[in-house]
Design an enzyme around this catalytic site. Structure first.
Site, mmCIF file in Angstrom:
data_model
loop_
_atom_site.group_PDB
_atom_site.id
_atom_site.type_symbol
_atom_site.label_atom_id
_atom_site.label_comp_id
_atom_site.label_asym_id
_atom_site.label_seq_id
_atom_site.Cartn_x
_atom_site.Cartn_y
_atom_site.Cartn_z
ATOM 1 N N ASN A 291 36.545 37.087 4.556
ATOM 2 C CA ASN A 291 35.483 35.875 4.009
ATOM 3 C C ASN A 291 35.625 35.899 2.142
ATOM 4 O O ASN A 291 35.391 37.342 1.455
ATOM 5 C CB ASN A 291 33.902 35.747 5.330
ATOM 6 C CG ASN A 291 33.386 37.694 3.908
ATOM 7 O OD1 ASN A 291 33.799 38.541 3.934
ATOM 8 N ND2 ASN A 291 32.104 37.934 4.626
ATOM 9 N N GLU B 277 33.425 34.384 -0.269
ATOM 10 C CA GLU B 277 31.286 33.715 -0.897
ATOM 11 C C GLU B 277 32.314 33.095 -2.526
ATOM 12 O O GLU B 277 32.615 33.157 -2.897
ATOM 13 C CB GLU B 277 30.835 35.162 -0.540
ATOM 14 C CG GLU B 277 30.341 34.753 0.745
ATOM 15 C CD GLU B 277 29.235 35.486 1.064
ATOM 16 O OE1 GLU B 277 28.116 36.117 0.163
ATOM 17 O OE2 GLU B 277 28.595 36.341 2.369
ATOM 18 N N CYS C 77 34.962 31.575 5.722
ATOM 19 C CA CYS C 77 35.068 32.585 6.663
ATOM 20 C C CYS C 77 36.635 33.574 6.739
ATOM 21 O O CYS C 77 37.650 32.929 6.559
ATOM 22 C CB CYS C 77 34.926 32.423 7.617
ATOM 23 S SG CYS C 77 32.765 31.348 8.286
ATOM 24 N N GLU D 127 37.705 34.654 9.257
ATOM 25 C CA GLU D 127 39.041 33.902 10.342
ATOM 26 C C GLU D 127 39.920 32.887 9.912
ATOM 27 O O GLU D 127 41.348 32.466 10.205
ATOM 28 C CB GLU D 127 38.098 33.659 11.862
ATOM 29 C CG GLU D 127 37.153 34.339 12.437
ATOM 30 C CD GLU D 127 35.650 33.752 12.022
ATOM 31 O OE1 GLU D 127 35.983 34.557 10.151
ATOM 32 O OE2 GLU D 127 35.104 34.389 12.690
ATOM 33 N N CYS E 244 32.192 32.627 14.247
ATOM 34 C CA CYS E 244 31.102 31.025 14.020
ATOM 35 C C CYS E 244 31.471 29.766 14.994
ATOM 36 O O CYS E 244 33.291 29.415 15.082
ATOM 37 C CB CYS E 244 30.953 30.953 12.692
ATOM 38 S SG CYS E 244 32.171 29.687 12.084
ATOM 39 N N CYS F 63 34.559 28.175 12.831
ATOM 40 C CA CYS F 63 35.869 29.398 13.339
ATOM 41 C C CYS F 63 36.946 29.026 14.684
ATOM 42 O O CYS F 63 37.727 28.966 15.100
ATOM 43 C CB CYS F 63 36.017 30.855 12.830
ATOM 44 S SG CYS F 63 35.763 31.279 10.816
HETATM 45 N N1 THU Z 1 31.865 34.522 8.154
HETATM 46 C C1 THU Z 1 33.344 35.051 8.404
HETATM 47 O O1 THU Z 1 33.151 35.206 7.750
HETATM 48 N N2 THU Z 1 33.097 34.600 10.218
HETATM 49 C C2 THU Z 1 32.335 34.415 10.903
HETATM 50 O O2 THU Z 1 32.376 33.686 12.127
HETATM 51 C C3 THU Z 1 30.772 34.110 10.511
HETATM 52 C C4 THU Z 1 30.774 34.471 9.150
HETATM 53 C C5 THU Z 1 30.605 35.087 6.956
HETATM 54 C C6 THU Z 1 30.387 33.366 6.502
HETATM 55 C C7 THU Z 1 29.279 35.121 5.056
HETATM 56 O O3 THU Z 1 30.351 35.445 3.828
HETATM 57 C C8 THU Z 1 28.846 35.579 5.788
HETATM 58 O O4 THU Z 1 30.153 36.084 7.003
HETATM 59 C C9 THU Z 1 27.749 35.002 6.602
HETATM 60 O O5 THU Z 1 27.384 34.203 7.030
#
Ligand code: THU
Length: 136
Positions: free
Chosen positions: A45, A47, A56, A58, A89, A92
């Site tokens: 991820n 941010e 994300c 994925e 999520c 994704c």
């Molecule tokens: N996140 C992912 O990398 N994949 C997911 O399927 C759900 C959320 C990350 C996004 C963010 O950086 C952190 O998790 C919290 O939401």
């Protein structure tokens, strides 16, 4: 997917997690996809101070596979630090559907506990997924 591919995939996701850029949520995620042909592409991820721009893990892994010319994904692994296993999520799931099949395995595990990985299929995670037939 054989057992060596499975452990390579989980290892790649775990390694990518270490590179996560997650200073805001402090929730690190690593993902890896196994492409047709056996290559593995990983993502973490990423941010942003403008929170909604966050990528994300994925989707970063899928992007890496596609950018290297691999549009057929045979398996997916996702790792987090816990305490729960990181089911992907909804956004994704839809992105994965573009490049994978309903029976594509999805593995989820907590860092350091890869042998306890849980698994399901993409179709079970996103039934009746939206798809468009392409003309060519
Ligand atoms: N996140 C992912 O990398 N994949 C997911 O399927 C759900 C959320 C990350 C996004 C963010 O950086 C952190 O998790 C919290 O939401």
């Amino acid at each position: 997917m054989n057992s060596s591919q499975r452990s390579r995939l989980l290892d790649a996701a775990e390694r990518a997690l270490r590179n996560a850029h997650a200073p805001y949520s402090v929730y690190r995620v690593g993902a890896a996809v196994l492409a047709d042909g056996g290559k593995i592409f990983a993502g973490c991820n990423v941010e942003n101070a403008s929170y909604g721009l966050t990528l994300c893990a994925e989707r970063v892994a899928v992007g890496a596979a596609v950018a290297a010319g691999n549009k057929n994904i045979r398996a997916i692994a996702i790792i987090s630090d816990g305490p729960e296993v990181p089911w992907p999520c909804g956004a994704c799931r839809q992105v994965l559907v573009e490049f994978a099949k309903d029976d594509t395995p999805v593995l989820v595990a907590i860092r350091g506990h890869l042998r306890a990985a849980e698994h399901t299929t993409l179709g079970a995670l996103l039934p009746h997924a939206f798809r468009l037939e392409t003309k060519s």
